[in-house]
Design an enzyme around this catalytic site. Structure first.
Site, PDB file in Angstrom:
ATOM      1  N   HIS A   1       0.832  -1.211   0.000  1.00 24.86           N
ATOM      2  CA  HIS A   1       0.000   0.000   0.000  1.00 24.86           C
ATOM      3  C   HIS A   1       0.862   1.254   0.000  1.00 24.86           C
ATOM      4  O   HIS A   1       1.970   1.283   0.542  1.00 24.86           O
ATOM      5  CB  HIS A   1      -0.999   0.004   1.164  1.00 24.86           C
TER       6      HIS A   1
ATOM      7  N   GLU B   1      -5.012   2.071   2.790  1.00 26.65           N
ATOM      8  CA  GLU B   1      -4.992   0.834   3.567  1.00 26.65           C
ATOM      9  C   GLU B   1      -5.086   1.131   5.057  1.00 26.65           C
ATOM     10  O   GLU B   1      -5.759   0.415   5.811  1.00 26.65           O
ATOM     11  CB  GLU B   1      -3.713   0.046   3.254  1.00 26.65           C
ATOM     12  N   GLU B   2      -4.416   2.186   5.480  1.00 30.89           N
ATOM     13  CA  GLU B   2      -4.327   2.492   6.912  1.00 30.89           C
ATOM     14  C   GLU B   2      -5.636   3.022   7.498  1.00 30.89           C
ATOM     15  O   GLU B   2      -5.773   3.124   8.712  1.00 30.89           O
ATOM     16  CB  GLU B   2      -3.215   3.515   7.161  1.00 30.89           C
TER      17      GLU B   2
ATOM     18  N   ASP C   1       3.607  -6.601   3.677  1.00 33.63           N
ATOM     19  CA  ASP C   1       3.124  -5.558   4.589  1.00 33.63           C
ATOM     20  C   ASP C   1       3.077  -6.048   6.031  1.00 33.63           C
ATOM     21  O   ASP C   1       2.044  -5.977   6.685  1.00 33.63           O
ATOM     22  CB  ASP C   1       1.732  -5.086   4.147  1.00 33.63           C
TER      23      ASP C   1
ATOM     24  N   ASP D   1       6.348   1.154   6.527  1.00 32.04           N
ATOM     25  CA  ASP D   1       4.994   0.619   6.395  1.00 32.04           C
ATOM     26  C   ASP D   1       4.220   1.560   5.464  1.00 32.04           C
ATOM     27  O   ASP D   1       3.675   2.545   5.921  1.00 32.04           O
ATOM     28  CB  ASP D   1       4.341   0.541   7.766  1.00 32.04           C
TER      29      ASP D   1
ATOM     30  N   HIS E   1       4.071   2.699  12.975  1.00 36.05           N
ATOM     31  CA  HIS E   1       3.072   3.622  13.516  1.00 36.05           C
ATOM     32  C   HIS E   1       3.616   4.384  14.727  1.00 36.05           C
ATOM     33  O   HIS E   1       2.849   4.806  15.596  1.00 36.05           O
ATOM     34  CB  HIS E   1       1.769   2.890  13.894  1.00 36.05           C
TER      35      HIS E   1
ATOM     36  N   ASP F   1      -0.149   4.407   1.147  1.00 36.65           N
ATOM     37  CA  ASP F   1      -0.386   5.416   2.174  1.00 36.65           C
ATOM     38  C   ASP F   1       0.365   5.107   3.463  1.00 36.65           C
ATOM     39  O   ASP F   1       0.741   3.974   3.733  1.00 36.65           O
ATOM     40  CB  ASP F   1      -1.875   5.565   2.458  1.00 36.65           C
TER      41      ASP F   1
END
Length: 370
Positions: free
Chosen positions: A75, A138-139, A162, A105, A343, A77
């Site tokens: 992904h 995705e997030e 991922d 990520d 994150h 984003d």
């Protein structure tokens, strides 16, 4: 493979801002890269539908039509704080300067796929048709994979790059999830002069939460209330509390029971205090559970062993685009690219792991055509 090229491309990607719904600049760049590699590239038209800058990128590299078609996906984003990322390298590990996430990520996943494609072209490695899907959003709820036009996809099986953990971690099982939105409606009153004429929505919510099974419900099920908003002032009995929570389980029937339990508890508390409650439940994605003898699992295991990596079949508590691909009938694993502490502003990735992820991707592509 060229380690310097891998690292430099990754560093370039993480410096292109692409927080969720703002993937436009990154998408433009990646379209050019994929076209230069000779892929047939298109972007779908879901940007307006999801309120973002770009749709998903769908690219195809033609190969031997007698071999299976393989889907490779990551992904585009990132989460916040993800603007103005400045990567630094310390002792063979890539970090951000500390004020932002790094963006491994999932730009480590994108780097893995792009470098594998470069090597395939340079070394003329035999392969079947390869489909590359780079998703948006995705997030924030797997928006890209949920809205993808699957009539455009012909893959026999797929790999999502991922996840974290050692290279060779193969995630074959992931949960289904419900998001739960609750409004507890009480009655406002003066907290000092006539509190008994009010209905305290915060108290109703607290009684519900005190009687609710949360946390690790069982070895396959979790639940959490993560957001609570309510009240206006200390001298007003609060008449509204809004809560947001979730439940996850590897088994759909267990998720159904846990979600029902949470809704029932809120309703009972509301009835006890003569309050009202509005509950909205949204199923976010389906679970998947791939058996050891599933073709893509077998391929991933053999590919790891072929390059001296120990494969490890694992279950995860999080959802990914792999959940959606599996739900659309494409047997798909999620595999590690070596990202750590995602994150967070401590996010990092070892250069050795980034290189190993590319080796593993190449080995999977080769093994899939045998």
């Amino acid at each position: 493979m060229n380690q310097d090229r891998i690292v430099n491309f990754f560093l370039e990607l993480v410096q292109i801002d692409s927080v969720s719904k703002e993937e436009g600049n990154l998408a433009e760049y990646l379209v050019k890269v994929l076209e230069e590699l000779g892929l047939e590239v298109r972007r779908d038209n879901i940007a307006q539908e999801v309120g973002g800058q770009s749709g998903n990128i769908i690219a195809k590299l033609a190969g031997d039509p007698s071999k299976p078609t393989l889907l490779l996906s990551s992904h585009m984003d990132t989460v916040t704080p993800g603007k103005g990322i400045k990567p630094v390298i310390k002792d063979g590990v890539i970090y951000s300067e500390g004020d932002t996430i790094l963006g491994s990520d999932d730009k480590a996943g994108i780097t893995t796929i792009i470098e594998a494609l470069r090597v395939i072209k340079e070394e003329e490695i035999e392969h079947g048709d390869i489909e590359v899907v780079l998703t948006i959003g995705e997030e924030i709820g797997l928006l890209g994979s949920k809205n993808l036009d699957y009539n455009l996809i012909e893959a026999d099986y797929g790999i999502v790059f991922d996840s974290g953990g050692p290279i060779g971690s193969i995630f074959t099982q992931a949960p289904t999830q419900d998001k739960i939105y609750v409004k507890v409606k009480g009655k406002a009153a003066h907290a000092g002069m006539n509190p008994s004429s009010g209905i305290n929505a915060i108290k109703v919510a607290s009684v519900a939460l005190s009687n609710m099974k949360l946390g690790q419900v069982d070895d396959e099920t979790t639940a959490n209330i993560g957001v609570i908003k309510g009240g206006q002032a200390t001298n007003i009995v609060p008449d509204l509390v809004e809560l947001e929570g979730e439940a996850r389980s590897l088994k759909e029937d267990k998720l159904d029971r846990q979600t029902k339990h949470m809704c029932d508890i809120f309703n009972k508390a509301a009835n006890k205090f003569k309050a009202e409650v509005d509950i909205d439940v949204q199923r976010m994605y389906p679970a998947f559970d791939l058996a050891r003898n599933t073709k893509i699992v077998d391929i991933a295991i053999k590919a790891a062993r072929k390059i001296g990596i120990k494969p490890s079949l694992q279950s995860t508590g999080g959802g990914s685009d792999a959940n959606i691909f599996n739900g659309h009938g494409i047997p798909t694993i999620n595999t590690s690219v070596g990202m750590n502490d995602v994150h967070s502003t401590e996010e990092n990735i070892k250069i050795d792991d980034l290189v190993s992820a590319v080796k593993y991707c190449l080995s999977i592509i080769e093994e899939s055509g045998i």
